[in-house]
Design a protein around this motif. Structure first.
Motif, PDB file in Angstrom:
ATOM      1  N   MET A  13     -22.961  57.846 -13.650  1.00 54.63           N
ATOM      2  CA  MET A  13     -23.570  58.282 -15.113  1.00 54.63           C
ATOM      3  C   MET A  13     -23.521  59.706 -15.006  1.00 54.63           C
ATOM      4  O   MET A  13     -23.294  59.943 -15.619  1.00 54.63           O
ATOM      5  N   ARG A  14     -24.330  60.201 -13.638  1.00 59.92           N
ATOM      6  CA  ARG A  14     -25.263  61.561 -13.613  1.00 59.92           C
ATOM      7  C   ARG A  14     -24.080  62.498 -13.924  1.00 59.92           C
ATOM      8  O   ARG A  14     -24.467  63.707 -14.688  1.00 59.92           O
ATOM      9  N   PRO A  15     -22.861  62.315 -13.222  1.00 59.68           N
ATOM     10  CA  PRO A  15     -22.412  63.874 -13.427  1.00 59.68           C
ATOM     11  C   PRO A  15     -21.572  63.892 -14.929  1.00 59.68           C
ATOM     12  O   PRO A  15     -21.270  64.470 -15.131  1.00 59.68           O
ATOM     13  N   ASP A  16     -21.394  62.929 -15.885  1.00 60.50           N
ATOM     14  CA  ASP A  16     -20.855  63.372 -17.081  1.00 60.50           C
ATOM     15  C   ASP A  16     -22.111  62.663 -18.167  1.00 60.50           C
ATOM     16  O   ASP A  16     -21.945  62.300 -19.475  1.00 60.50           O
ATOM     17  N   ALA A  17     -23.214  63.036 -18.198  1.00 60.94           N
ATOM     18  CA  ALA A  17     -24.959  62.843 -18.704  1.00 60.94           C
ATOM     19  C   ALA A  17     -24.348  63.037 -19.279  1.00 60.94           C
ATOM     20  O   ALA A  17     -25.104  62.169 -20.859  1.00 60.94           O
TER      21      ALA A  17
END
Length: 205
Positions: A13-17
């Motif tokens: 999820m982090r890249p598109d958080a």
């Protein structure tokens, strides 16, 4: 979920958080990750990514505000402080907002008030920002969402006395509003406020 699974989800999820924090389905998953694994390395990195965006906008979003609340309830100190700091600048505006008012209440009620990590100071700044404008605070007591913020202030020992003084002083105005009357009835001063209101009306007659 096992710790390996939560770590995997957090990394995914982090890249598109920022976008996922305001997504109807994904935000719920993010909330669970941030609440139950908030101090894990991958969850911390996920929260960092979320908070790299517009935090004030997040607090006012119909889904994003829930992510902000999860951070306040379980996040590491710097994350909680970041959310509170975003609220301070326009505290009264957020207190009247359908979604953001919930974040304000969460910040006042659930951030540790005895913490030595800066969270207490951040929460105190937020409380003082709300109390700095007595007339606006009295108006919050008559607002569908703002009244919950006033109740939160009354529940915090360090804000309770000043809030009660402001509400009591404006009682004759507050008691005329349905939300305000319910608040005053809960405090046991609705009758006193009603009597004061009647006296003012008699003098003006």
């Amino acid at each position: 979920l096992a710790s390996e699974e939560t770590a995997f989800l957090a990394r995914e999820m982090r890249p598109d958080a920022i976008r996922l924090a305001t997504n109807a389905a994904a935000h719920a998953v993010m909330c669970r990750l941030l609440e139950y694994s908030a101090w894990d390395e991958d969850a911390i990195a996920l929260a960092d990514a979320v908070l790299s965006g517009n935090v004030a906008q997040l607090c006012g979003h119909k889904f994003g505000h829930r992510v902000a609340m999860s951070i306040l309830s379980a996040g590491v100190p710097r994350h909680r402080q970041a959310v509170v700091a975003a609220l301070v600048g326009e505290a009264h505006k957020f207190a009247r907002h359908r979604c953001a008012s919930n974040v304000v209440v969460q910040a006042l009620m659930h951030c540790p008030h005895d913490a030595a990590d800066g969270t207490r100071e951040a929460t105190q700044v937020l409380g003082r920002a709300l109390l700095r404008q007595p007339a606006s605070l009295a108006s919050l007591a008559c607002h569908a969402f703002g009244v919950h913020v006033v109740r939160a202030l009354l529940d915090v020992p360090s804000f309770q006395q000043q809030t009660l003084q402001i509400v009591g002083k404006a009682g004759s105005r507050i008691v005329a509003d349905k939300y305000g009357r319910e608040l005053l009835e809960g405090l046991g001063i609705a009758g006193q406020a009603e009597a004061s209101r009647a006296l003012v009306k008699a003098k003006l007659a």
